[in-house]
Motif scaffolding. Structure first.
Motif, PDB file in Angstrom:
ATOM      1  N   UNK A   1       0.833  -0.987  -0.232  1.00 59.79           N
ATOM      2  CA  UNK A   1      -0.149   0.269   0.323  1.00 59.79           C
ATOM      3  C   UNK A   1       1.011   1.280   0.164  1.00 59.79           C
ATOM      4  N   UNK A   2       1.788   0.873  -0.479  1.00 61.18           N
ATOM      5  CA  UNK A   2       3.396   2.058  -0.266  1.00 61.18           C
ATOM      6  C   UNK A   2       2.758   3.275  -0.933  1.00 61.18           C
ATOM      7  N   UNK A   3       2.238   2.794  -1.915  1.00 62.66           N
ATOM      8  CA  UNK A   3       1.990   3.841  -3.339  1.00 62.66           C
ATOM      9  C   UNK A   3       0.938   4.945  -3.489  1.00 62.66           C
ATOM     10  N   UNK A   4      -0.490   3.326  -2.168  1.00 62.52           N
ATOM     11  CA  UNK A   4      -1.904   3.788  -2.725  1.00 62.52           C
ATOM     12  C   UNK A   4      -2.454   5.299  -2.221  1.00 62.52           C
ATOM     13  N   UNK A   5      -3.258   5.915  -2.499  1.00 66.22           N
ATOM     14  CA  UNK A   5      -3.975   7.282  -2.097  1.00 66.22           C
ATOM     15  C   UNK A   5      -5.744   6.460  -1.354  1.00 66.22           C
ATOM     16  N   UNK A   6      -5.373   7.188   0.288  1.00 66.29           N
ATOM     17  CA  UNK A   6      -7.656   6.516   0.049  1.00 66.29           C
ATOM     18  C   UNK A   6      -7.558   8.000  -0.177  1.00 66.29           C
ATOM     19  N   UNK A   7      -9.384   8.409   0.081  1.00 69.92           N
ATOM     20  CA  UNK A   7      -9.929   9.656   0.262  1.00 69.92           C
ATOM     21  C   UNK A   7     -11.748   8.108   0.860  1.00 69.92           C
ATOM     22  N   UNK A   8     -12.081   8.809   2.202  1.00 73.08           N
ATOM     23  CA  UNK A   8     -12.882   7.883   2.111  1.00 73.08           C
ATOM     24  C   UNK A   8     -14.209   9.075   1.582  1.00 73.08           C
ATOM     25  N   UNK A   9     -15.382   8.186   1.967  1.00 74.11           N
ATOM     26  CA  UNK A   9     -16.473   8.519   1.328  1.00 74.11           C
ATOM     27  C   UNK A   9     -17.138  10.189   2.509  1.00 74.11           C
ATOM     28  N   UNK A  10     -16.800   9.289   3.672  1.00 72.12           N
ATOM     29  CA  UNK A  10     -17.791  10.848   4.164  1.00 72.12           C
ATOM     30  C   UNK A  10     -17.365  10.585   5.856  1.00 72.12           C
ATOM     31  N   UNK A  11     -17.717  11.840   6.633  1.00 69.04           N
ATOM     32  CA  UNK A  11     -17.839  11.534   8.278  1.00 69.04           C
ATOM     33  C   UNK A  11     -18.982  12.232   8.443  1.00 69.04           C
ATOM     34  N   UNK A  12     -18.870  11.836   9.689  1.00 66.51           N
ATOM     35  CA  UNK A  12     -19.536  12.908  11.110  1.00 66.51           C
ATOM     36  C   UNK A  12     -19.513  13.781  11.165  1.00 66.51           C
ATOM     37  N   UNK A  13     -20.403  15.509  11.144  1.00 67.45           N
ATOM     38  CA  UNK A  13     -20.488  16.230  11.545  1.00 67.45           C
ATOM     39  C   UNK A  13     -19.183  15.912  12.588  1.00 67.45           C
ATOM     40  N   UNK A  14     -19.535  16.994  13.407  1.00 66.44           N
ATOM     41  CA  UNK A  14     -18.264  17.496  15.421  1.00 66.44           C
ATOM     42  C   UNK A  14     -17.617  16.014  15.506  1.00 66.44           C
ATOM     43  N   UNK A  15     -17.377  15.150  15.064  1.00 69.65           N
ATOM     44  CA  UNK A  15     -16.458  13.917  15.779  1.00 69.65           C
ATOM     45  C   UNK A  15     -15.787  14.433  14.738  1.00 69.65           C
ATOM     46  N   UNK A  16     -14.412  14.533  15.775  1.00 68.66           N
ATOM     47  CA  UNK A  16     -12.922  14.795  15.518  1.00 68.66           C
ATOM     48  C   UNK A  16     -12.302  13.076  15.454  1.00 68.66           C
ATOM     49  N   UNK A  17     -11.337  12.761  14.518  1.00 70.59           N
ATOM     50  CA  UNK A  17     -10.871  11.576  13.652  1.00 70.59           C
ATOM     51  C   UNK A  17     -10.570  10.974  14.870  1.00 70.59           C
ATOM     52  N   UNK A  18     -10.361  10.857  16.671  1.00 70.68           N
ATOM     53  CA  UNK A  18      -9.582  10.192  16.839  1.00 70.68           C
ATOM     54  C   UNK A  18     -10.917  10.049  17.996  1.00 70.68           C
ATOM     55  N   UNK A  19     -12.038  10.446  17.762  1.00 69.81           N
ATOM     56  CA  UNK A  19     -13.952   9.866  18.322  1.00 69.81           C
ATOM     57  C   UNK A  19     -13.898   8.900  17.991  1.00 69.81           C
ATOM     58  N   UNK A  20     -14.348   7.668  19.263  1.00 69.61           N
ATOM     59  CA  UNK A  20     -14.294   6.439  19.068  1.00 69.61           C
ATOM     60  C   UNK A  20     -15.904   5.686  17.634  1.00 69.61           C
ATOM     61  N   UNK A  21     -16.359   7.574  17.729  1.00 71.48           N
ATOM     62  CA  UNK A  21     -17.515   6.773  16.508  1.00 71.48           C
ATOM     63  C   UNK A  21     -17.151   7.396  15.528  1.00 71.48           C
TER      64      UNK A  21
END
Ligand code: GLP
Length: 241
Positions: free
Chosen positions: A54-74
């Motif tokens: 995966x060293x050359x791969x780039x990823x983009x996730x589709x979506x995220x919840x508003x208000x949640x920081x990346x380290x929020x478990x949800x």
């Protein structure tokens, strides 16, 4: 349109694992769009265990919840860290993600669209299917949006996502950031995976109905290179086989 009809969820997982593995081996610099949800859990476990670089791969996730920081478990970012990112050699700088806790959500959406464009667009976009026909978090309604945007979530969608919020659907944020329909339809290839009887109505509308904002996934019919990987239960609502 390519339709892979398989027996069950395990077979669908094997099929999509093979598709993604081949894509990464053939294109080490693959730009990969990723979904969350229960559907890709076994897929991510299989990809994490596979001998892939995966060293050359780039990823983009589709979506995220508003208000949640990346380290929020949800958060979806925490989900992806737990189920895929920490198991593969994907450089952290190559992970594209919407920040749910951005102070200026409009600016965050514009940043994300620009980042995807700067990466040359998405080569392979994996998507799941909401029970109500949503794709990413593009919810059914009167209209759809092209660009990455903030969207209020339907109660049914919040209920479907309650598991990571202690089972309390009202603890699920009421809105999300999501790639829009342009990002979905301009990915060079789209692979849609849906399994289980709970998706049967949405699958029938997606494949056999008209293109309608009432079923955002129906717009995949207009994509020039889309592969549907579906199990028998998910296709049990189709009248046309
Ligand atoms: C979630 C995600 C979608 C996902 C869908 C289906 O809310 N935003 O990207 O495809 O719902 O989830 P599941 O796979 O758990 O059925």
């Amino acid at each position: 349109m390519t339709l892979h009809l398989v027996d069950d969820h395990d077979a669908a997982t094997r099929r999509v694992t093979a598709l993604v593995s081949t894509a990464i081996r053939e294109t080490p610099s693959l730009v990969l769009g990723l979904p969350t949800g229960r559907t890709p859990l076994a897929l991510y476990a299989a990809l994490g265990a596979a001998a892939l670089d995966w060293s050359g791969v780039r990823t983009f996730n589709l979506d995220e919840f508003v208000t949640l920081a990346p380290d929020h478990p949800g958060s979806f970012r925490a989900f992806m860290d737990e189920h895929l990112f920490r198991h593969v050699n994907l450089p952290p700088a190559s992970i594209g993600f919407l920040r749910g806790d951005a102070a200026d959500t409009a600016a965050e959406c514009a940043r994300y669209d620009a980042a995807i464009a700067a990466a040359g667009g998405v080569d392979l976009l994996l998507v799941g299917l909401g029970g109500n026909g949503h794709i990413g978090f593009n919810e059914p309604g009167e209209s759809l949006r092209a660009e990455t945007h903030v969207v209020p979530l339907h109660e049914s969608t919040r209920r479907a996502n309650a598991e990571r919020f202690g089972g309390d659907w009202q603890a699920v944020p009421a809105s999300a950031l999501t790639m829009g329909m342009r990002q979905v339809l301009s990915a060079r290839r789209v692979v849609m995976m849906a399994t289980g009887a709970s998706k049967a109505d949405a699958v029938a509308a997606m494949l056999d109905g008209p293109l309608t904002t009432r079923c955002p996934a129906s717009w995949l019919q207009a994509h020039p290179d889309v592969t549907f990987v579906l199990d028998r239960a998910a296709t049990s609502g189709r009248r046309v086989r």
